[in-house]
Design a protein around this motif. Structure first.
Motif, mmCIF file in Angstrom:
data_model
loop_
_atom_site.group_PDB
_atom_site.id
_atom_site.type_symbol
_atom_site.label_atom_id
_atom_site.label_comp_id
_atom_site.label_asym_id
_atom_site.label_seq_id
_atom_site.Cartn_x
_atom_site.Cartn_y
_atom_site.Cartn_z
ATOM 1 N N GLY A 65 0.797 -1.222 0.000
ATOM 2 C CA GLY A 65 0.000 0.000 0.000
ATOM 3 C C GLY A 65 0.827 1.268 0.000
ATOM 4 N N TRP A 66 2.155 1.128 0.055
ATOM 5 C CA TRP A 66 3.044 2.302 0.018
ATOM 6 C C TRP A 66 4.017 2.181 -1.139
ATOM 7 N N GLU A 71 4.170 6.977 0.314
ATOM 8 C CA GLU A 71 2.884 7.529 -0.120
ATOM 9 C C GLU A 71 1.947 6.366 -0.426
ATOM 10 N N ASN A 72 0.674 6.555 -0.141
ATOM 11 C CA ASN A 72 -0.318 5.525 -0.444
ATOM 12 C C ASN A 72 -0.380 5.284 -1.944
ATOM 13 N N GLN A 121 1.614 -3.712 6.768
ATOM 14 C CA GLN A 121 0.660 -2.828 6.102
ATOM 15 C C GLN A 121 0.201 -1.767 7.074
ATOM 16 N N ARG A 123 -2.127 0.743 6.354
ATOM 17 C CA ARG A 123 -3.455 1.323 6.092
ATOM 18 C C ARG A 123 -4.470 0.270 5.765
#
Length: 123
Positions: A65-66, A71-72, A121, A123
């Motif tokens: 997710g990065w 950053e997402n 993870q 998020r």
């Protein structure tokens, strides 16, 4: 397999000495808090984490997710799905993610030489 951003989490004896050393190599502080014994540093796309007294061995870390700038990303494979894929491939999970939840979670595996790998993870 989409593992996300890669970094090396280093176990250090003195976070301030390690910070000064890596600054000489061109790394700059990117996140964390040395007063809490952890710091994230970056040199271009290279990311390292300095951790004092938090674990015994250096750890290879992936963050689904990065991207490398923390950053997402628009899309990513959830940590629980990654865990299931690795189980199906016969890889032993040392500490498992709770498969019933969602959002932030992690699991740990080891390579054949005993090097820990954290899939974390946020998020």
């Amino acid at each position: 397999m989409e593992l996300g951003a890669f970094s090396v989490s280093l176990t250090v004896k003195d976070i301030n000495k390690s910070k000064a050393f890596y600054e000489k190599l061109g790394f700059q502080s990117y996140g964390g808090d040395p007063s809490q014994n952890w710091l994230i540093m970056k040199n271009e796309s290279c990311v390292i984490g300095l951790f004092q007294g938090m674990f015994e061995k250096n750890i290879l870390t992936f963050n689904p997710g990065w991207n490398q700038q923390a950053e997402n990303t628009d899309s990513f494979t959830d940590v629980r799905e990654l865990q299931n894929q690795l189980k199906q491939k016969g890889i032993e999970i040392l500490s498992e993610a709770d498969e019933t939840g969602e959002g932030p979670e992690s699991f740990t595996i080891e390579d054949p030489d005993g090097n820990p790998i954290l899939i974390d993870q946020h998020r």
